[in-house]
Design an enzyme around this catalytic site. Structure first.
Site, PDB file in Angstrom:
ATOM      1  N   LYS A  67       0.567   5.838   5.759  1.00 50.38           N
ATOM      2  CA  LYS A  67      -0.535   6.416   6.532  1.00 50.38           C
ATOM      3  C   LYS A  67      -0.062   7.473   7.518  1.00 50.38           C
ATOM      4  O   LYS A  67      -0.877   8.228   8.051  1.00 50.38           O
ATOM      5  CB  LYS A  67      -1.318   5.314   7.245  1.00 50.38           C
TER       6      LYS A  67
HETATM    7  C1  LIG Z   1      -3.508   1.032   4.148  1.00 46.20           C
HETATM    8  C2  LIG Z   1      -2.482   0.364   3.301  1.00 46.20           C
HETATM    9  C3  LIG Z   1      -2.696   0.130   1.923  1.00 46.20           C
HETATM   10  C4  LIG Z   1      -4.007   0.440   1.236  1.00 46.20           C
HETATM   11  O1  LIG Z   1      -4.257   1.812   1.146  1.00 46.20           O
HETATM   12  P1  LIG Z   1      -5.731   2.348   0.806  1.00 46.20           P
HETATM   13  O2  LIG Z   1      -5.649   3.813   0.912  1.00 46.20           O
HETATM   14  O3  LIG Z   1      -6.632   1.742   1.859  1.00 46.20           O
HETATM   15  O4  LIG Z   1      -6.085   1.853  -0.550  1.00 46.20           O
HETATM   16  C5  LIG Z   1      -1.654  -0.408   1.174  1.00 46.20           C
HETATM   17  N1  LIG Z   1      -0.480  -0.728   1.754  1.00 46.20           N
HETATM   18  C6  LIG Z   1      -0.241  -0.533   3.067  1.00 46.20           C
HETATM   19  C7  LIG Z   1       1.071  -0.929   3.635  1.00 46.20           C
HETATM   20  C8  LIG Z   1      -1.227   0.023   3.886  1.00 46.20           C
HETATM   21  O5  LIG Z   1      -0.981   0.199   5.190  1.00 46.20           O
END
Ligand SMILES: *Cc1c(COP(=O)(O)O)cnc(C)c1O
Length: 433
Positions: free
Chosen positions: A107
């Site tokens: 993210k």
């Molecule tokens: C947010 C997150 C996900 C899921 O991602 P999406 O874009 O919401 O499908 C998977 N793994 C981790 C570690 C995350 O922080």
């Protein structure tokens, strides 16, 4: 580029409006009117481009009409000042390690890019301060807070459930200060999310301050995630020229995988996708039955994927003209219990000396079980295993080294404001800001 709403009831928006508002007025998600394929010259030289340069070319296809080239280049280069290596794990399976950014989770890419793009729009217009509200169960808050730290004209309020995020996660957004305020809500993650939703709908509050969201509904957070799919492909070409990989994405709100589907639309040679779920397998069930039945989420080891109504599902539907067949042709699913997640982490550590985090474990297993003869797969390792230190150590029975970046957060002092889960108190607080 104009952006339309997936609900089709709101007028089209400019990029700036889409980024500042987050959600369309009809509660739909913004989609670019066209997805521009990249020229064959780009694909011909992709193996020779740096990650930053490749990402800039992709960003230009999305945002080039709306942001001057030099600015866009600066935003992309500044966002991606860390590597995203492709690492072999077992025969035919590679891990795309997305955890080398400031908060050690994928993210970071979207969080940093959105902060810089929004910062540019605010500077350009001499706009009033924009306030980002973000509810978090852990990872989103840290990536968004660190991405926006020090960006002028933007204040971030991170709402998190008291006692329900790990100490490491909490430290990543409560120790920053400056333009980041952490609100420790006496309630659950759902209460935090409800507070944010109520705030967006409150007319008096919106007249008082400009509010926006920074989760993956925002185009500026979600689209930049396409960058690393291109880089994954280019790295694989260097190792195995001509191979079109299967890409597997551990999924919760489906922002990450949707960005990959955009990449394929732009001509990136990916053979197909796998969406890996934990027990919150609403999408998996949709693929099997054609019916989409959201349900309350259940807690699992891969908690960032504990989502009962994936917000980007509307984008997936829109991208494939609401055809279940079309979706199922390009995307298959998988779903794993906590026991299977733990078993996969243990076995991969013992047999291949690769340490998975619980989210990546879903991705790895879906490839290990889903690859057909002759196929090569890449799974996205979405977070560093040390972010889930206690869980991971318990499962593998060995100590997990904590990277220096995480240790630095641990040394900071937590600063947060206690907040009730009642909207009236939250609103009264914001009205004084
Ligand atoms: C947010 C997150 C996900 C899921 O991602 P999406 O874009 O919401 O499908 C998977 N793994 C981790 C570690 C995350 O922080």
């Amino acid at each position: 580029m104009k952006y339309y709403s997936t609900s089709k009831q709101a007028p089209e928006a400019t990029l700036e409006e889409a980024v500042v508002k987050g959600l369309a007025a009809d509660k739909g998600l913004f989609m670019p009117r066209s997805i521009n394929p990249l020229p064959s010259t780009f694909y011909a030289e992709i193996v020779h481009l740096s990650f930053q340069e490749m990402a800039y070319r992709v960003a230009d296809a999305f945002f080039g009409e709306d942001v001057p080239a030099e600015t866009l280049k600066e935003i992309v280069y500044d966002t991606l000042n860390f590597d995203v290596p492709l690492v072999p794990v077992s025969p035919g399976i590679y891990s795309l390690e997305l955890f080398h950014g400031p908060t050690l989770a994928f993210k970071d890419v979207g969080g940093r890019f959105m902060a810089r793009l929004l910062g540019y729009f605010i500077r350009k217009e001499g706009k009033q301060q924009v306030n980002v509200l973000v509810a978090t169960s852990g990872d989103t808050g840290s990536a968004v807070a660190n991405g926006f730290l020090g960006v002028e004209g933007i204040h971030v309020y991170v709402l998190y459930p008291k006692g329900k995020v790990s100490e490491i996660q909490e430290k990543q957004f409560t120790t920053l200060g400056r333009n980041i305020t952490a609100l420790e809500v006496d309630g659950t993650f759902d209460d935090c999310q409800a507070l944010v939703k109520s705030a967006f709908m409150d007319a008096e509050l919106n007249a008082h301050m400009q509010l926006t969201s920074a989760n993956s509904i925002n185009v500026a957070r979600f689209l930049p995630q396409a960058f690393y799919y291109f880089y994954a492909y280019a790295q694989l070409q260097r190792l195995q020229p001509g191979v079109q990989p299967v890409i597997c994405v551990p999924s919760g709100n489906f922002g990450n995988i949707t960005a990959g589907l955009f990449g394929k639309r732009m001509g990136l040679p990916i053979s197909r996708f796998i969406a890996a779920n934990n027990r919150n397998d609403i999408f998996y069930q949709y693929l099997q039955t054609g019916e989409y039945n959201p349900r309350p989420s259940v807690a699992t080891l891969a908690n960032a994927m504990d989502v009962g109504n994936p917000s980007n599902f509307a984008r997936v539907l829109d991208l494939y003209g609401h055809s279940h067949d079309a979706i199922a042709t390009e995307v298959s699913g998988a779903t794993y219990t906590d026991e299977q997640i733990a078993e996969t982490m243990r076995a991969t550590w013992q047999e291949h000396h690769y340490l998975l985090d619980p989210h990546g474990a879903c991705g790895y297993r879906a490839l290990a079980e889903g690859l057909r003869t002759g196929e090569v797969g890449i799974f996205l390792e979405t977070a560093h295993p040390a972010k889930f230190k206690d869980t991971v150590e318990q499962i593998i029975g060995a100590e997990v080294a904590v990277p220096a970046k995480l240790q630095a957060f641990m040394r900071g002092t937590k600063q947060s404001l206690p907040m009730s889960k009642e909207f009236a108190q939250f609103k009264a607080y914001l009205m004084q800001q």
